[in-house]
Every structure is written in structure tokens, then in C-alpha cells.
Design a protein around this motif. Structure first.
Motif, PDB file in Angstrom:
ATOM      1  N   THR A   1      55.885  38.054  76.649  1.00  0.00           N
ATOM      2  CA  THR A   1      54.479  38.432  76.717  1.00  0.00           C
ATOM      3  C   THR A   1      54.215  39.324  75.520  1.00  0.00           C
ATOM      4  OG1 THR A   1      54.414  38.307  79.122  1.00  0.00           O
ATOM      5  CG2 THR A   1      52.684  39.594  78.052  1.00  0.00           C
ATOM      6  N   THR A   2      53.162  39.009  74.787  1.00  0.00           N
ATOM      7  CA  THR A   2      52.880  39.764  73.567  1.00  0.00           C
ATOM      8  C   THR A   2      52.268  41.124  73.922  1.00  0.00           C
ATOM      9  OG1 THR A   2      50.670  38.796  73.371  1.00  0.00           O
ATOM     10  CG2 THR A   2      52.474  37.647  72.271  1.00  0.00           C
ATOM     11  N   PRO A   3      52.306  42.064  72.993  1.00  0.00           N
ATOM     12  CA  PRO A   3      51.730  43.393  73.242  1.00  0.00           C
ATOM     13  C   PRO A   3      50.216  43.323  73.489  1.00  0.00           C
ATOM     14  CG  PRO A   3      53.193  43.432  71.354  1.00  0.00           C
ATOM     15  CD  PRO A   3      52.994  41.999  71.711  1.00  0.00           C
ATOM     16  N   PRO A   4      49.657  44.386  74.046  1.00  0.00           N
ATOM     17  CA  PRO A   4      48.209  44.399  74.345  1.00  0.00           C
ATOM     18  C   PRO A   4      47.341  44.054  73.149  1.00  0.00           C
ATOM     19  CG  PRO A   4      49.283  46.278  75.350  1.00  0.00           C
ATOM     20  CD  PRO A   4      50.325  45.598  74.513  1.00  0.00           C
ATOM     21  N   ALA A   5      47.739  44.558  71.980  1.00  0.00           N
ATOM     22  CA  ALA A   5      46.944  44.298  70.775  1.00  0.00           C
ATOM     23  C   ALA A   5      46.878  42.813  70.434  1.00  0.00           C
ATOM     24  CB  ALA A   5      47.529  45.071  69.593  1.00  0.00           C
ATOM     25  N   GLN A   6      47.821  42.036  70.962  1.00  0.00           N
ATOM     26  CA  GLN A   6      47.834  40.594  70.736  1.00  0.00           C
ATOM     27  C   GLN A   6      47.440  39.819  71.977  1.00  0.00           C
ATOM     28  OE1 GLN A   6      51.555  39.437  68.946  1.00  0.00           O
ATOM     29  NE2 GLN A   6      51.568  41.218  67.586  1.00  0.00           N
ATOM     30  N   GLY A   7      46.896  40.537  72.943  1.00  0.00           N
ATOM     31  CA  GLY A   7      46.256  39.849  74.044  1.00  0.00           C
ATOM     32  C   GLY A   7      47.110  39.502  75.243  1.00  0.00           C
ATOM     33  N   PHE A   8      48.292  40.106  75.371  1.00  0.00           N
ATOM     34  CA  PHE A   8      49.163  39.807  76.522  1.00  0.00           C
ATOM     35  C   PHE A   8      49.385  38.302  76.680  1.00  0.00           C
ATOM     36  CE2 PHE A   8      50.040  43.806  78.241  1.00  0.00           C
ATOM     37  CZ  PHE A   8      48.894  44.577  78.392  1.00  0.00           C
ATOM     38  N   ARG A   9      49.527  37.613  75.586  1.00  0.00           N
ATOM     39  CA  ARG A   9      49.762  36.165  75.637  1.00  0.00           C
ATOM     40  C   ARG A   9      51.218  35.859  75.959  1.00  0.00           C
ATOM     41  NH1 ARG A   9      49.805  34.126  71.114  1.00  0.00           N
ATOM     42  NH2 ARG A   9      49.507  35.973  69.814  1.00  0.00           N
ATOM     43  N   VAL A  10      51.403  34.758  76.690  1.00  0.00           N
ATOM     44  CA  VAL A  10      52.754  34.281  76.978  1.00  0.00           C
ATOM     45  C   VAL A  10      53.105  33.212  75.951  1.00  0.00           C
ATOM     46  CG1 VAL A  10      54.246  33.114  78.631  1.00  0.00           C
ATOM     47  CG2 VAL A  10      52.572  34.811  79.427  1.00  0.00           C
ATOM     48  N   SER A  11      54.192  33.419  75.245  1.00  0.00           N
ATOM     49  CA  SER A  11      54.629  32.481  74.221  1.00  0.00           C
ATOM     50  C   SER A  11      56.140  32.317  74.317  1.00  0.00           C
ATOM     51  CB  SER A  11      54.264  32.994  72.826  1.00  0.00           C
ATOM     52  OG  SER A  11      52.874  33.194  72.690  1.00  0.00           O
ATOM     53  N   ASP A  12      56.629  31.210  73.784  1.00  0.00           N
ATOM     54  CA  ASP A  12      58.086  31.036  73.733  1.00  0.00           C
ATOM     55  C   ASP A  12      58.521  30.655  72.335  1.00  0.00           C
ATOM     56  OD1 ASP A  12      56.995  28.284  74.614  1.00  0.00           O
ATOM     57  OD2 ASP A  12      59.064  27.843  74.055  1.00  0.00           O
ATOM     58  N   TYR A  13      59.739  31.057  72.018  1.00  0.00           N
ATOM     59  CA  TYR A  13      60.284  30.893  70.664  1.00  0.00           C
ATOM     60  C   TYR A  13      61.715  30.386  70.742  1.00  0.00           C
ATOM     61  CZ  TYR A  13      56.312  33.839  69.453  1.00  0.00           C
ATOM     62  OH  TYR A  13      55.043  34.353  69.319  1.00  0.00           O
ATOM     63  N   TRP A  14      62.065  29.539  69.778  1.00  0.00           N
ATOM     64  CA  TRP A  14      63.417  28.988  69.680  1.00  0.00           C
ATOM     65  C   TRP A  14      64.202  29.682  68.585  1.00  0.00           C
ATOM     66  CZ3 TRP A  14      65.383  25.547  73.076  1.00  0.00           C
ATOM     67  CH2 TRP A  14      64.481  24.827  73.868  1.00  0.00           C
ATOM     68  N   GLY A  15      65.484  29.866  68.833  1.00  0.00           N
ATOM     69  CA  GLY A  15      66.374  30.304  67.780  1.00  0.00           C
ATOM     70  C   GLY A  15      66.769  29.133  66.897  1.00  0.00           C
ATOM     71  N   GLN A  16      67.567  29.446  65.873  1.00  0.00           N
ATOM     72  CA  GLN A  16      67.942  28.421  64.890  1.00  0.00           C
ATOM     73  C   GLN A  16      69.120  27.585  65.350  1.00  0.00           C
ATOM     74  OE1 GLN A  16      68.906  31.527  64.770  1.00  0.00           O
ATOM     75  NE2 GLN A  16      71.106  31.400  64.324  1.00  0.00           N
ATOM     76  N   GLY A  17      69.815  28.028  66.388  1.00  0.00           N
ATOM     77  CA  GLY A  17      70.949  27.276  66.918  1.00  0.00           C
ATOM     78  C   GLY A  17      72.276  27.745  66.355  1.00  0.00           C
ATOM     79  N   THR A  18      73.319  27.577  67.150  1.00  0.00           N
ATOM     80  CA  THR A  18      74.680  27.884  66.714  1.00  0.00           C
ATOM     81  C   THR A  18      75.596  26.763  67.177  1.00  0.00           C
ATOM     82  OG1 THR A  18      76.424  29.580  66.726  1.00  0.00           O
ATOM     83  CG2 THR A  18      75.212  29.289  68.773  1.00  0.00           C
ATOM     84  N   GLN A  19      76.457  26.320  66.279  1.00  0.00           N
ATOM     85  CA  GLN A  19      77.320  25.174  66.556  1.00  0.00           C
ATOM     86  C   GLN A  19      78.531  25.592  67.393  1.00  0.00           C
ATOM     87  OE1 GLN A  19      77.059  21.734  65.552  1.00  0.00           O
ATOM     88  NE2 GLN A  19      78.783  21.507  66.977  1.00  0.00           N
ATOM     89  N   VAL A  20      78.784  24.836  68.443  1.00  0.00           N
ATOM     90  CA  VAL A  20      79.995  24.998  69.244  1.00  0.00           C
ATOM     91  C   VAL A  20      80.764  23.684  69.181  1.00  0.00           C
ATOM     92  CG1 VAL A  20      80.919  25.299  71.573  1.00  0.00           C
ATOM     93  CG2 VAL A  20      79.020  26.730  70.782  1.00  0.00           C
ATOM     94  N   THR A  21      82.011  23.761  68.753  1.00  0.00           N
ATOM     95  CA  THR A  21      82.857  22.583  68.661  1.00  0.00           C
ATOM     96  C   THR A  21      84.124  22.825  69.471  1.00  0.00           C
ATOM     97  OG1 THR A  21      82.005  22.081  66.456  1.00  0.00           O
ATOM     98  CG2 THR A  21      84.049  20.993  67.128  1.00  0.00           C
ATOM     99  N   VAL A  22      84.394  21.929  70.403  1.00  0.00           N
ATOM    100  CA  VAL A  22      85.576  22.056  71.248  1.00  0.00           C
ATOM    101  C   VAL A  22      86.509  20.893  70.931  1.00  0.00           C
ATOM    102  CG1 VAL A  22      86.447  22.290  73.598  1.00  0.00           C
ATOM    103  CG2 VAL A  22      84.147  23.105  73.031  1.00  0.00           C
ATOM    104  N   SER A  23      87.682  21.211  70.451  1.00  0.00           N
ATOM    105  CA  SER A  23      88.650  20.173  70.088  1.00  0.00           C
ATOM    106  C   SER A  23      89.565  19.853  71.272  1.00  0.00           C
ATOM    107  CB  SER A  23      89.480  20.624  68.891  1.00  0.00           C
ATOM    108  OG  SER A  23      90.242  21.764  69.231  1.00  0.00           O
ATOM    109  N   SER A  24      89.997  18.607  71.311  1.00  0.00           N
ATOM    110  CA  SER A  24      90.861  18.189  72.433  1.00  0.00           C
ATOM    111  C   SER A  24      92.329  18.403  72.120  1.00  0.00           C
ATOM    112  CB  SER A  24      90.610  16.718  72.751  1.00  0.00           C
ATOM    113  OG  SER A  24      90.822  15.933  71.604  1.00  0.00           O
TER     114      SER A  24
END
Length: 123
Positions: A100-123
Motif C-alpha cells: 500500500t503506497t503512502p498517503p501522499a500517493q493515495g494509499f494505492r495497492v500495487s504489486d511489484y516483481w523482482g528481477q529473479g534469481t537462478q536456482v540450479t539443482v544438479s542430480s
């Protein structure tokens, strides 16, 4: 603007463990929920686990009992502890932060994605 940042990915052998972190910074009044997703090549992005502001957690069947969420509210950080990793866990892992954004930005609900992190599991 809010920018989630993931870290902690890497290469691990089957049966091993990794701990991913998702930290959020920026114009945040309140973090409502954080979810962890993953996407393997050729597959859709899937929701693995989520934690709400109240601390409630939920897990996909594929990771239940192996992955655990925890959080540090003071640092706006959520951790995903991944144990008993399998080769099929190999993917790019993303966090999604709903705020939820601060009051100055209107208490809007927004969502954001990160850039991702690679996970590799070897057998």
C-alpha cells in the motif's frame, strides 16, 4: 517506486539447501503480502509460497514440507528456506511484493516483481 530485490540463488546438489531473500524498498506505507514464484524454461510462472502482513503462510503442494517462509519486518525482508532440493526445483525464482503506497500517493495497492534469481539443482 518499489523495487524488490532477490538474492541467494545458486548451484546446489540434490538434497541440498538454499535460502532466498526478498527485500523491498521505496515508497511503502505497508507491505500487504509477499509471494515467491518460479519459472522453469518452457513452463508458466507458478506460485510456490506466500506470506501475508498478519503472518499467515501458504505453500504449493510441490514444496510443502520442504520450503519454509520467514520474515524480518524491520528489514522489509522475507526469506524462503529451501531444503531437500530436487533437480525439478531448477528455475528462476521471483518474489512479488504487494504494498500500500503512502498517503501522499493515495494509499494505492500495487504489486511489484523482482528481477529473479537462478536456482540450479544438479542430480
Amino acid at each position: 517506486q518499489v523495487q524488490p530485490v532477490e538474492s541467494g540463488g545458486g548451484l546446489v546438489q540434490a538434497g541440498g539447501s538454499l535460502r532466498l531473500s526478498c527485500s523491498a524498498s521505496g515508497s511503502i506505507f505497508r507491505i500487504n503480502a509477499i509471494g515467491w514464484y518460479r519459472q522453469a524454461p518452457g513452463n508458466q510462472r507458478e506460485l510456490l509460497a506466500a506470506i501475508t502482513r498478519g503472518g499467515g503462510t501458504s505453500y504449493a503442494d510441490s514444496v510443502k514440507g520442504r520450503f519454509t517462509l520467514s520474515r524480518d519486518n524491520a528489514k522489509n525482508t522475507v526469506y524462503l528456506q529451501m531444503n531437500s532440493l530436487k533437480p525439478e526445483d531448477t528455475a528462476v525464482y521471483y518474489c512479488n511484493v504487494q504494498i500500500t503506497t503512502p498517503p501522499a500517493q493515495g494509499f494505492r495497492v500495487s504489486d511489484y516483481w523482482g528481477q529473479g534469481t537462478q536456482v540450479t539443482v544438479s542430480s
